[in-house]
Motif scaffolding. Structure first.
Motif, PDB file in Angstrom:
ATOM      1  N   HIS A  44       0.847  -1.203   0.000  1.00 12.87           N
ATOM      2  CA  HIS A  44       0.000   0.000   0.000  1.00 12.87           C
ATOM      3  C   HIS A  44       0.882   1.252   0.000  1.00 12.87           C
ATOM      4  O   HIS A  44       0.972   1.970   1.004  1.00 12.87           O
ATOM      5  CB  HIS A  44      -0.924   0.004   1.206  1.00 12.87           C
ATOM      6  CG  HIS A  44      -1.699  -1.262   1.390  1.00 12.87           C
ATOM      7  ND1 HIS A  44      -2.323  -1.911   0.343  1.00 12.87           N
ATOM      8  CD2 HIS A  44      -1.959  -2.000   2.500  1.00 12.87           C
ATOM      9  CE1 HIS A  44      -2.935  -2.988   0.803  1.00 12.87           C
ATOM     10  NE2 HIS A  44      -2.724  -3.076   2.098  1.00 12.87           N
ATOM     11  N   TRP A  48       0.918   4.154   3.037  1.00 18.44           N
ATOM     12  CA  TRP A  48       2.118   4.243   3.859  1.00 18.44           C
ATOM     13  C   TRP A  48       2.834   5.571   3.634  1.00 18.44           C
ATOM     14  O   TRP A  48       3.399   6.156   4.573  1.00 18.44           O
ATOM     15  CB  TRP A  48       3.064   3.086   3.572  1.00 18.44           C
ATOM     16  CG  TRP A  48       2.593   1.766   4.084  1.00 18.44           C
ATOM     17  CD1 TRP A  48       2.338   0.636   3.363  1.00 18.44           C
ATOM     18  CD2 TRP A  48       2.312   1.411   5.452  1.00 18.44           C
ATOM     19  NE1 TRP A  48       1.923  -0.389   4.174  1.00 18.44           N
ATOM     20  CE2 TRP A  48       1.906   0.058   5.473  1.00 18.44           C
ATOM     21  CE3 TRP A  48       2.374   2.107   6.656  1.00 18.44           C
ATOM     22  CZ2 TRP A  48       1.557  -0.601   6.642  1.00 18.44           C
ATOM     23  CZ3 TRP A  48       2.025   1.447   7.824  1.00 18.44           C
ATOM     24  CH2 TRP A  48       1.626   0.109   7.808  1.00 18.44           C
ATOM     25  N   PHE A  51       0.738   8.246   5.328  1.00 19.27           N
ATOM     26  CA  PHE A  51       0.839   8.026   6.764  1.00 19.27           C
ATOM     27  C   PHE A  51       2.162   8.573   7.301  1.00 19.27           C
ATOM     28  O   PHE A  51       2.196   9.290   8.313  1.00 19.27           O
ATOM     29  CB  PHE A  51       0.711   6.530   7.049  1.00 19.27           C
ATOM     30  CG  PHE A  51       0.512   6.184   8.482  1.00 19.27           C
ATOM     31  CD1 PHE A  51      -0.618   6.602   9.171  1.00 19.27           C
ATOM     32  CD2 PHE A  51       1.457   5.430   9.174  1.00 19.27           C
ATOM     33  CE1 PHE A  51      -0.809   6.285  10.504  1.00 19.27           C
ATOM     34  CE2 PHE A  51       1.275   5.104  10.500  1.00 19.27           C
ATOM     35  CZ  PHE A  51       0.143   5.522  11.175  1.00 19.27           C
ATOM     36  N   THR A  52       3.253   8.252   6.634  1.00 14.22           N
ATOM     37  CA  THR A  52       4.567   8.732   7.062  1.00 14.22           C
ATOM     38  C   THR A  52       4.685  10.244   6.910  1.00 14.22           C
ATOM     39  O   THR A  52       5.212  10.940   7.796  1.00 14.22           O
ATOM     40  CB  THR A  52       5.674   8.044   6.249  1.00 14.22           C
ATOM     41  OG1 THR A  52       5.553   6.621   6.379  1.00 14.22           O
ATOM     42  CG2 THR A  52       7.052   8.470   6.728  1.00 14.22           C
ATOM     43  N   LEU A 100      -6.334   1.749   6.143  1.00 11.36           N
ATOM     44  CA  LEU A 100      -5.370   0.653   6.202  1.00 11.36           C
ATOM     45  C   LEU A 100      -6.071  -0.645   6.602  1.00 11.36           C
ATOM     46  O   LEU A 100      -5.808  -1.707   6.021  1.00 11.36           O
ATOM     47  CB  LEU A 100      -4.268   1.002   7.203  1.00 11.36           C
ATOM     48  CG  LEU A 100      -2.931   0.258   7.087  1.00 11.36           C
ATOM     49  CD1 LEU A 100      -2.277   0.544   5.735  1.00 11.36           C
ATOM     50  CD2 LEU A 100      -2.003   0.673   8.214  1.00 11.36           C
ATOM     51  N   ALA A 210       9.130   0.666  -0.888  1.00 10.17           N
ATOM     52  CA  ALA A 210       9.001   0.344   0.531  1.00 10.17           C
ATOM     53  C   ALA A 210      10.335   0.490   1.246  1.00 10.17           C
ATOM     54  O   ALA A 210      10.397   0.977   2.379  1.00 10.17           O
ATOM     55  CB  ALA A 210       8.457  -1.072   0.683  1.00 10.17           C
ATOM     56  N   SER A 217      10.036   6.244   8.029  1.00 12.65           N
ATOM     57  CA  SER A 217       9.041   5.629   8.913  1.00 12.65           C
ATOM     58  C   SER A 217       9.674   5.196  10.227  1.00 12.65           C
ATOM     59  O   SER A 217       9.139   5.465  11.310  1.00 12.65           O
ATOM     60  CB  SER A 217       8.398   4.428   8.213  1.00 12.65           C
ATOM     61  OG  SER A 217       7.484   3.771   9.075  1.00 12.65           O
ATOM     62  N   ASN A 258       3.541  -5.655   3.083  1.00 12.44           N
ATOM     63  CA  ASN A 258       3.100  -4.690   4.087  1.00 12.44           C
ATOM     64  C   ASN A 258       3.546  -5.101   5.483  1.00 12.44           C
ATOM     65  O   ASN A 258       3.975  -4.270   6.286  1.00 12.44           O
ATOM     66  CB  ASN A 258       1.579  -4.539   4.040  1.00 12.44           C
ATOM     67  CG  ASN A 258       1.094  -3.937   2.745  1.00 12.44           C
ATOM     68  OD1 ASN A 258       1.249  -2.753   2.503  1.00 12.44           O
ATOM     69  ND2 ASN A 258       0.492  -4.753   1.889  1.00 12.44           N
ATOM     70  N   PHE A 261       7.292  -4.465   5.831  1.00 14.82           N
ATOM     71  CA  PHE A 261       7.551  -3.038   5.992  1.00 14.82           C
ATOM     72  C   PHE A 261       7.343  -2.617   7.446  1.00 14.82           C
ATOM     73  O   PHE A 261       8.183  -1.914   8.038  1.00 14.82           O
ATOM     74  CB  PHE A 261       6.644  -2.235   5.067  1.00 14.82           C
ATOM     75  CG  PHE A 261       6.736  -0.746   5.242  1.00 14.82           C
ATOM     76  CD1 PHE A 261       7.804  -0.042   4.710  1.00 14.82           C
ATOM     77  CD2 PHE A 261       5.763  -0.048   5.947  1.00 14.82           C
ATOM     78  CE1 PHE A 261       7.900   1.337   4.874  1.00 14.82           C
ATOM     79  CE2 PHE A 261       5.853   1.321   6.109  1.00 14.82           C
ATOM     80  CZ  PHE A 261       6.921   2.011   5.575  1.00 14.82           C
ATOM     81  N   LEU A 262       6.247  -3.040   8.046  1.00 11.35           N
ATOM     82  CA  LEU A 262       5.948  -2.673   9.426  1.00 11.35           C
ATOM     83  C   LEU A 262       6.915  -3.343  10.398  1.00 11.35           C
ATOM     84  O   LEU A 262       7.420  -2.702  11.334  1.00 11.35           O
ATOM     85  CB  LEU A 262       4.508  -3.064   9.757  1.00 11.35           C
ATOM     86  CG  LEU A 262       3.885  -2.513  11.039  1.00 11.35           C
ATOM     87  CD1 LEU A 262       3.956  -0.992  11.059  1.00 11.35           C
ATOM     88  CD2 LEU A 262       2.444  -2.985  11.170  1.00 11.35           C
ATOM     89  N   SER A 265      10.463  -1.876  10.087  1.00  8.38           N
ATOM     90  CA  SER A 265      10.466  -0.514  10.638  1.00  8.38           C
ATOM     91  C   SER A 265      10.608  -0.544  12.156  1.00  8.38           C
ATOM     92  O   SER A 265      11.333   0.271  12.749  1.00  8.38           O
ATOM     93  CB  SER A 265       9.177   0.217  10.244  1.00  8.38           C
ATOM     94  OG  SER A 265       9.107   0.423   8.848  1.00  8.38           O
TER      95      SER A 265
END
Length: 317
Positions: A44, A48, A51-52, A100, A210, A217, A258, A261-262, A265
């Motif tokens: 996404h 993202w 959001f960042t 999200l 990403a 992020s 996704n 990525f989370l 991070s």
């Protein structure tokens, strides 16, 4: 005859034809739930990125805008530019979190999501008021690296009950507001994370976009954890994510783009926090303000202690 008609079974589907859809065919819904577990979604990038971006501009940029913009534009008895940033954050962030959740390939508990969003907005709004007053006090000489009662502009107030009022304000800002803001925030991220698994190894890769977005992020999460003093909440969330990854791996499931990525991070955030603590490990003044077992100074406490003296020099120049 009507009773017999009501008891008449539904006609079976012809061999090779798809089963009819609709609420009257329970078998169809069972198939949907099975498919829902293994559906995946692409990275996404738009969500993202927004959001960042809004985290950096509306959250991290709040106090910076308040200090940089002329005081004549935003008098001390009116909301500052940072307050308007915070108001926008309180609206945009819940919206992006809901979007999200909508894109999650897995059906997530909606009641918990809605309650978490409501608590998030309440906590962020409480923090808006307390943080607004605390940051405006900087212009009067308030020093964030000191406790409320040790601040020169507050410790001599009369009557002394006024000091209790400022401590109450600090409690709403730093404790109650942060708890009601960050607990649902991390809970929503973890709930979303539970739906980021796939049985396809090829989908467990991140695109270049990403990777580029991971740095900003992670740096924001570092600021969020250190300034919000929520390391325990963050580390418990991270441990829960690790436990879930290991549990799903036993089932043959891996993180999709996704989820990676989370997860990555959060890993980079932990490294940044460790570097921050090591750098300020021997700072005796900050050690006095953060005497507990977990020593993680706030960036704004570091700013008022070591860098705020640059502003008078700038003005005189």
């Amino acid at each position: 005859m009507q009773g017999a008609a009501r008891r008449r079974p539904f006609p079976a589907a012809a061999p090779g034809s798809p089963q009819p859809a609709g609420p009257l065919y329970p078998g169809r819904h069972g198939a949907v739930k099975n498919e829902d577990t293994f559906k995946t979604s692409p990275f996404h990038l738009d969500l993202w990125f927004y959001f960042t971006l809004q985290n950096w501009v509306l959250d991290f940029g709040r106090p910076i805008a308040m200090i940089i913009l002329p005081l004549e534009w935003f008098p001390l008895n009116k909301p500052s530019a940072g307050d308007y940033f915070h108001m926008a954050y309180n609206v945009i962030t819940p919206f992006l979190l809901l979007k999200l959740i909508e894109r999650s390939p897995k059906t997530l508990p909606r009641s918990m999501i809605y309650v978490s969003i409501i608590m998030f907005v309440m906590g962020a709004s409480i923090h808006l008021v307390g943080d607004s007053v605390n940051h405006r006090l900087i212009f009067s000489g308030y020093q964030h690296h000191l406790s409320v009662r040790e601040n020169p502009i507050i410790k001599n107030l009369k009557p002394e009950t006024l000091i209790d009022s400022f401590e109450l304000l600090y409690y709403y800002d730093e404790y109650l507001g942060h708890s009601m803001w960050y607990i649902p925030f991390f809970l929503i991220l973890f709930i979303y994370f539970t739906g980021c698994f796939t049985p396809v190894e090829e989908e467990s890769r991140m695109p270049v976009a990403a990777l580029l977005l991971m740095g900003p992020s992670s740096l924001y999460y570092w600021y969020l954890v250190t300034e919000g003093q929520i390391f325990i909440l963050y580390i418990f969330t991270f441990f829960a994510m690790m436990a879930l990854v290991m549990h799903q791996k036993r089932k043959g499931l891996v993180l999709d783009s996704n989820g990676l990525f989370l997860f990555y991070s959060f890993i980079i955030t932990l490294v940044l926090i460790a570097l921050w603590v090591v750098w300020l490990w021997n700072d005796k003044i900050l050690r006095k303000k953060y005497p507990g077992v977990i020593y993680i100074p706030e960036p704004w406490a570091f700013y008022t202690l070591h860098m705020s003296n640059l502003h008078p020099a700038k003005e005189s120049f």
